[in-house]
Scaffold this active site. Structure first.
Site, short mmCIF file in Angstrom:
data_model
loop_
_atom_site.label_atom_id
_atom_site.label_comp_id
_atom_site.label_asym_id
_atom_site.label_seq_id
_atom_site.Cartn_x
_atom_site.Cartn_y
_atom_site.Cartn_z
CE LYS A 152 3.89 1.95 -2.38
NZ LYS A 152 3.67 2.41 -0.99
CE1 TYR A 172 1.31 0.75 -4.67
CE2 TYR A 172 2.66 -0.96 -5.70
CZ TYR A 172 2.05 -0.43 -4.57
OH TYR A 172 2.18 -1.07 -3.36
#
Length: 259
Positions: free
Chosen positions: A156, A152
């Site tokens: 990002k 994650y």
């Protein structure tokens, strides 16, 4: 801007739904995407019942044909695209780098990174002509690493970098990466459900505590900020990674939502 056309992914619930509703309230016509057909149709129905205009394209943004269909639907129905909000994302795998499976990483990056790239590429011609905006929904995890969140955080961080490069390559558009903060969404429920024994205990307990104390923020305020940025973000901000509640963004939201 008269009835701008805005595409938003991950629009069936949470932050995506809140942003879609805010956009419609501001007069935008929205093209909504998510994997969940029933939920997405329900969101569109609520927008229409309130007097707004919403089109629906169901499917996974990791699939190139879905990205093409989403862009083409907007062009066929409305003739242009004024803004694209890349909101669809997944958290999993929640796993240490040494434990996560290759297929889980591949799936994650396809949704969180490749999907936004495909959509942006397909929308560029219209966005250039409209001097439009691309809003990439990022996360504080991009700059604050957490154990077992490697996928994650990396996705990002990649989205932030892509935003910066897009601003350099496409001077006619405005590109922003926006962190929406910790909000009460399905992602938080997933953390509480699957984070125990996988995440570091202090991180897991922090999220659980926020929920138990009722301190998770509603997605409505960050959603309103994303909507305002999609319609009104100044071009001089292009390429930046910002947080939804920075003073300059709060001022912009107040300016464009004051009754």
């Amino acid at each position: 801007m008269s009835q701008p056309i805005v595409l938003i992914t991950g629009a069936s619930r949470g932050l995506g739904e809140a942003t879609a509703r805010a956009l419609a309230q501001m007069g935008a016509r929205v093209v909504l995407n998510a994997r969940s057909s029933d939920d997405l149709v329900a969101v569109a129905g609520r927008i229409r019942s309130a007097g707004g205009t919403a089109e629906v394209v169901v499917g996974d943004v990791s699939a190139p044909e879905i990205c093409e269909r989403l862009i083409q639907t907007a062009l066929d129905r409305f003739g242009r695209i004024d803004a694209l909000i890349n909101n669809a994302a997944m958290l999993e795998p929640i796993a240490a780098i040494g434990d996560a499976e290759r297929d889980d990483w591949t799936r994650h990056m396809a949704v969180n990174v490749i999907g936004p790239v495909l959509l942006t590429r397909a929308a560029l011609a219209s966005l250039r002509s409209r001097k439009g905006r691309v809003i990439n929904v990022s996360s504080g995890a991009a700059v604050h690493p957490k154990a077992t969140w490697a996928a994650y955080g990396a996705s990002k961080s990649a989205l932030n970098h892509l935003t910066t490069v897009l601003a350099l390559e496409e001077p006619e558009i405005t590109a922003l990466a926006v962190a929406p903060g910790i909000i009460d969404t399905e992602m938080q429920a997933l953390i509480r459900e699957r984070g125990k024994g996988t995440m570091q205990e202090k991180d897991y307990q922090r999220f659980v505590g926020l929920h138990e104390r009722g301190e998770l923020r509603s997605p409505d305020e960050p959603g309103r900020a994303l909507a305002v940025l999609a319609l009104h973000a100044p071009h001089e901000w292009s390429g930046m990674f910002v947080t939804w509640d920075e003073d300059r963004i709060t001022e912009l939201v107040q300016q464009h939502t004051a009754s």
